[in-house]
Design a protein around this motif. Structure first.
Motif, PDB file in Angstrom:
ATOM      1  N   VAL A  57      59.487  33.664  26.459  1.00 36.89           N
ATOM      2  CA  VAL A  57      57.843  32.302  25.499  1.00 36.89           C
ATOM      3  C   VAL A  57      59.017  31.429  24.144  1.00 36.89           C
ATOM      4  CG1 VAL A  57      56.120  32.286  23.807  1.00 36.89           C
ATOM      5  CG2 VAL A  57      56.018  33.605  26.302  1.00 36.89           C
ATOM      6  N   ALA A  58      59.647  31.960  24.030  1.00 38.13           N
ATOM      7  CA  ALA A  58      60.192  31.056  23.086  1.00 38.13           C
ATOM      8  C   ALA A  58      60.862  30.390  23.243  1.00 38.13           C
ATOM      9  CB  ALA A  58      61.169  32.342  22.051  1.00 38.13           C
ATOM     10  N   LEU A  59      61.747  30.146  25.026  1.00 40.12           N
ATOM     11  CA  LEU A  59      62.451  29.429  25.173  1.00 40.12           C
ATOM     12  C   LEU A  59      61.506  27.887  26.160  1.00 40.12           C
ATOM     13  CD1 LEU A  59      65.027  28.064  27.181  1.00 40.12           C
ATOM     14  CD2 LEU A  59      63.922  30.042  28.650  1.00 40.12           C
ATOM     15  N   ILE A  60      60.478  28.900  26.326  1.00 41.58           N
ATOM     16  CA  ILE A  60      59.274  27.826  27.028  1.00 41.58           C
ATOM     17  C   ILE A  60      58.561  26.985  26.427  1.00 41.58           C
ATOM     18  CG2 ILE A  60      56.759  27.576  27.793  1.00 41.58           C
ATOM     19  CD1 ILE A  60      57.750  30.501  29.123  1.00 41.58           C
ATOM     20  N   THR A  61      59.042  27.627  24.532  1.00 48.20           N
ATOM     21  CA  THR A  61      58.190  26.911  23.335  1.00 48.20           C
ATOM     22  C   THR A  61      59.599  26.063  23.108  1.00 48.20           C
ATOM     23  OG1 THR A  61      56.600  28.754  23.037  1.00 48.20           O
ATOM     24  CG2 THR A  61      57.061  26.889  20.990  1.00 48.20           C
ATOM     25  N   GLU A  62      60.618  26.413  22.303  1.00 47.36           N
ATOM     26  CA  GLU A  62      61.453  25.807  22.073  1.00 47.36           C
ATOM     27  C   GLU A  62      61.955  24.121  23.351  1.00 47.36           C
ATOM     28  OE1 GLU A  62      66.002  24.998  20.949  1.00 47.36           O
ATOM     29  OE2 GLU A  62      64.627  26.722  20.499  1.00 47.36           O
ATOM     30  N   LEU A  63      61.393  24.409  24.367  1.00 44.97           N
ATOM     31  CA  LEU A  63      61.443  23.061  25.749  1.00 44.97           C
ATOM     32  C   LEU A  63      60.477  22.101  25.293  1.00 44.97           C
ATOM     33  CD1 LEU A  63      63.126  21.594  27.470  1.00 44.97           C
ATOM     34  CD2 LEU A  63      62.007  23.585  29.567  1.00 44.97           C
ATOM     35  N   GLY A  64      59.305  22.753  25.175  1.00 45.29           N
ATOM     36  CA  GLY A  64      58.411  21.650  24.790  1.00 45.29           C
ATOM     37  C   GLY A  64      57.990  21.365  23.962  1.00 45.29           C
ATOM     38  N   THR A  65      58.424  21.619  22.880  1.00 47.04           N
ATOM     39  CA  THR A  65      58.585  21.602  21.580  1.00 47.04           C
ATOM     40  C   THR A  65      59.227  20.139  21.655  1.00 47.04           C
ATOM     41  OG1 THR A  65      57.789  23.823  20.003  1.00 47.04           O
ATOM     42  CG2 THR A  65      58.365  21.265  17.941  1.00 47.04           C
ATOM     43  N   SER A  66      60.365  20.418  21.291  1.00 49.24           N
ATOM     44  CA  SER A  66      61.678  18.930  22.045  1.00 49.24           C
ATOM     45  C   SER A  66      60.990  18.594  22.336  1.00 49.24           C
ATOM     46  CB  SER A  66      63.066  20.176  21.839  1.00 49.24           C
ATOM     47  OG  SER A  66      62.737  19.900  23.404  1.00 49.24           O
ATOM     48  N   ILE A  67      60.848  18.072  23.569  1.00 50.69           N
ATOM     49  CA  ILE A  67      60.234  16.785  24.528  1.00 50.69           C
ATOM     50  C   ILE A  67      59.414  16.395  24.159  1.00 50.69           C
ATOM     51  CG2 ILE A  67      59.846  16.681  26.042  1.00 50.69           C
ATOM     52  CD1 ILE A  67      60.821  19.001  27.668  1.00 50.69           C
ATOM     53  N   MET A  72      56.549  18.826  31.164  1.00 54.13           N
ATOM     54  CA  MET A  72      55.082  18.304  29.797  1.00 54.13           C
ATOM     55  C   MET A  72      53.054  18.635  30.300  1.00 54.13           C
ATOM     56  SD  MET A  72      56.251  18.580  26.900  1.00 54.13           S
ATOM     57  CE  MET A  72      55.075  18.845  25.984  1.00 54.13           C
ATOM     58  N   LEU A  73      52.971  18.051  31.742  1.00 53.15           N
ATOM     59  CA  LEU A  73      52.414  18.248  32.590  1.00 53.15           C
ATOM     60  C   LEU A  73      51.749  20.149  32.544  1.00 53.15           C
ATOM     61  CD1 LEU A  73      52.321  15.804  34.766  1.00 53.15           C
ATOM     62  CD2 LEU A  73      50.832  15.783  32.971  1.00 53.15           C
ATOM     63  N   GLN A  74      52.731  20.367  32.791  1.00 51.86           N
ATOM     64  CA  GLN A  74      53.007  22.198  33.069  1.00 51.86           C
ATOM     65  C   GLN A  74      52.433  23.184  31.592  1.00 51.86           C
ATOM     66  OE1 GLN A  74      55.233  24.155  35.498  1.00 51.86           O
ATOM     67  NE2 GLN A  74      56.726  22.603  35.725  1.00 51.86           N
ATOM     68  N   PHE A  75      53.494  22.096  30.647  1.00 53.95           N
ATOM     69  CA  PHE A  75      53.269  22.523  29.092  1.00 53.95           C
ATOM     70  C   PHE A  75      52.016  22.439  28.729  1.00 53.95           C
ATOM     71  CE2 PHE A  75      54.356  22.624  24.140  1.00 53.95           C
ATOM     72  CZ  PHE A  75      54.694  24.247  24.613  1.00 53.95           C
ATOM     73  N   LYS A  76      51.878  21.377  28.749  1.00 52.17           N
ATOM     74  CA  LYS A  76      50.348  20.262  28.023  1.00 52.17           C
ATOM     75  C   LYS A  76      49.172  21.766  28.229  1.00 52.17           C
ATOM     76  CE  LYS A  76      51.695  16.237  26.181  1.00 52.17           C
ATOM     77  NZ  LYS A  76      51.656  15.370  26.000  1.00 52.17           N
ATOM     78  N   SER A  77      49.012  22.556  29.938  1.00 51.25           N
ATOM     79  CA  SER A  77      48.200  22.801  30.537  1.00 51.25           C
ATOM     80  C   SER A  77      48.186  24.183  30.274  1.00 51.25           C
ATOM     81  CB  SER A  77      47.627  22.484  31.529  1.00 51.25           C
ATOM     82  OG  SER A  77      48.533  22.159  32.565  1.00 51.25           O
ATOM     83  N   SER A  78      48.617  24.719  29.666  1.00 58.35           N
ATOM     84  CA  SER A  78      49.836  26.466  29.552  1.00 58.35           C
ATOM     85  C   SER A  78      49.433  27.052  28.242  1.00 58.35           C
ATOM     86  CB  SER A  78      51.302  26.116  29.704  1.00 58.35           C
ATOM     87  OG  SER A  78      51.531  26.254  28.658  1.00 58.35           O
ATOM     88  N   PRO A  79      49.091  28.268  28.305  1.00 57.59           N
ATOM     89  CA  PRO A  79      48.801  28.698  26.836  1.00 57.59           C
ATOM     90  C   PRO A  79      50.099  28.624  25.900  1.00 57.59           C
ATOM     91  CG  PRO A  79      49.283  30.425  29.007  1.00 57.59           C
ATOM     92  CD  PRO A  79      49.471  29.091  29.667  1.00 57.59           C
ATOM     93  N   TYR A  80      51.258  28.520  27.217  1.00 52.72           N
ATOM     94  CA  TYR A  80      52.528  28.373  25.677  1.00 52.72           C
ATOM     95  C   TYR A  80      51.870  27.042  24.381  1.00 52.72           C
ATOM     96  CZ  TYR A  80      53.688  31.325  29.704  1.00 52.72           C
ATOM     97  OH  TYR A  80      54.008  32.246  30.644  1.00 52.72           O
ATOM     98  N   ASN A  81      51.534  26.492  24.902  1.00 57.63           N
ATOM     99  CA  ASN A  81      51.436  25.279  24.210  1.00 57.63           C
ATOM    100  C   ASN A  81      50.736  25.684  23.798  1.00 57.63           C
ATOM    101  OD1 ASN A  81      51.301  22.193  23.628  1.00 57.63           O
ATOM    102  ND2 ASN A  81      49.443  22.014  24.693  1.00 57.63           N
ATOM    103  N   LYS A  82      49.602  26.782  22.988  1.00 57.60           N
ATOM    104  CA  LYS A  82      48.624  26.752  21.984  1.00 57.60           C
ATOM    105  C   LYS A  82      49.449  26.588  20.727  1.00 57.60           C
ATOM    106  CE  LYS A  82      45.293  28.597  24.744  1.00 57.60           C
ATOM    107  NZ  LYS A  82      44.938  29.882  25.571  1.00 57.60           N
TER     108      LYS A  82
END
Length: 186
Positions: free
Chosen positions: A53-63, A105-115
């Motif tokens: 989750v930390a990896l996913i969140t950092e990737l999404g946040t950085s993009i 980002m399309l995946q990330f924005k609609s995922s619970p990881y983006n909350k």
């Protein structure tokens, strides 16, 4: 502070995660698969990212921050046709030139990881909302909810990016006009 080698490993892990998340989906990609793709031991991945989750969140946040930083100076009031078009075109071009990041980002924005993402550029959404609100008040845009216009804007950009990537068309102005026709004050 990470050493140069540590920064390179972390970057390779993030690049591998991006590739695999796009190929297999976020939930179908294991940390062991990411480690293998990155050429590092799974334990090494956990040195840089405590959890998947930390990896996913950092990737999404950085993009998100990378893209927002590029658009930050384009969100200006008062809003007029040209400033909105410039902002729209910049968002489209970013997506076209960064298709892997756009797809993730399309995946990330609609995922619970983006909350629970806390961006270092927190005023982006507020600035866009204010720009749209200003456009409604100044009768550049229809008297619609700024939230609706913002969602319409984002979804139109997404569709346009995907269409351009798929067809390789050079058309941009007509696509913007199609969008603007739907929201302009008449």
């Amino acid at each position: 502070m990470w050493s140069k080698m540590g920064v390179d490993k972390k970057k390779k892990i993030l690049e591998s995660a991006l590739k695999l998340f796009n190929e297999k989906g976020i939930d179908n990609t294991s940390t062991s698969l990411i480690s293998k793709e990155a050429g590092v031991a799974t334990g090494t991945l956990y040195i840089y990212f405590e959890t998947k989750v930390a990896l996913i969140t950092e990737l999404g946040t950085s993009i998100q921050e990378e893209s927002f930083e590029r658009f930050r100076d384009l969100i200006k009031t008062p809003m007029d046709y040209e400033s909105l078009k410039k902002f729209w075109l910049s968002r489209v071009e970013w997506g076209v030139h960064n298709p892997d990041k756009h797809k993730f980002m399309l995946q990330f924005k609609s995922s619970p990881y983006n909350k629970n993402v806390k961006l270092k550029i927190p005023d982006h959404e507020e600035k866009l909302f204010n720009l749209i609100e200003n456009g409604v008040k100044s009768k550049v845009l229809k008297d619609l909810s700024p939230t609706y216009i913002s969602k319409f804007f984002s979804n139109h950009v997404t569709f346009t990016v995907e269409y351009i990537i798929k067809t390789n068309t050079k058309e941009r102005d007509l696509f913007f006009e199609t969008f603007f026709d739907g929201i302009k004050y008449q």
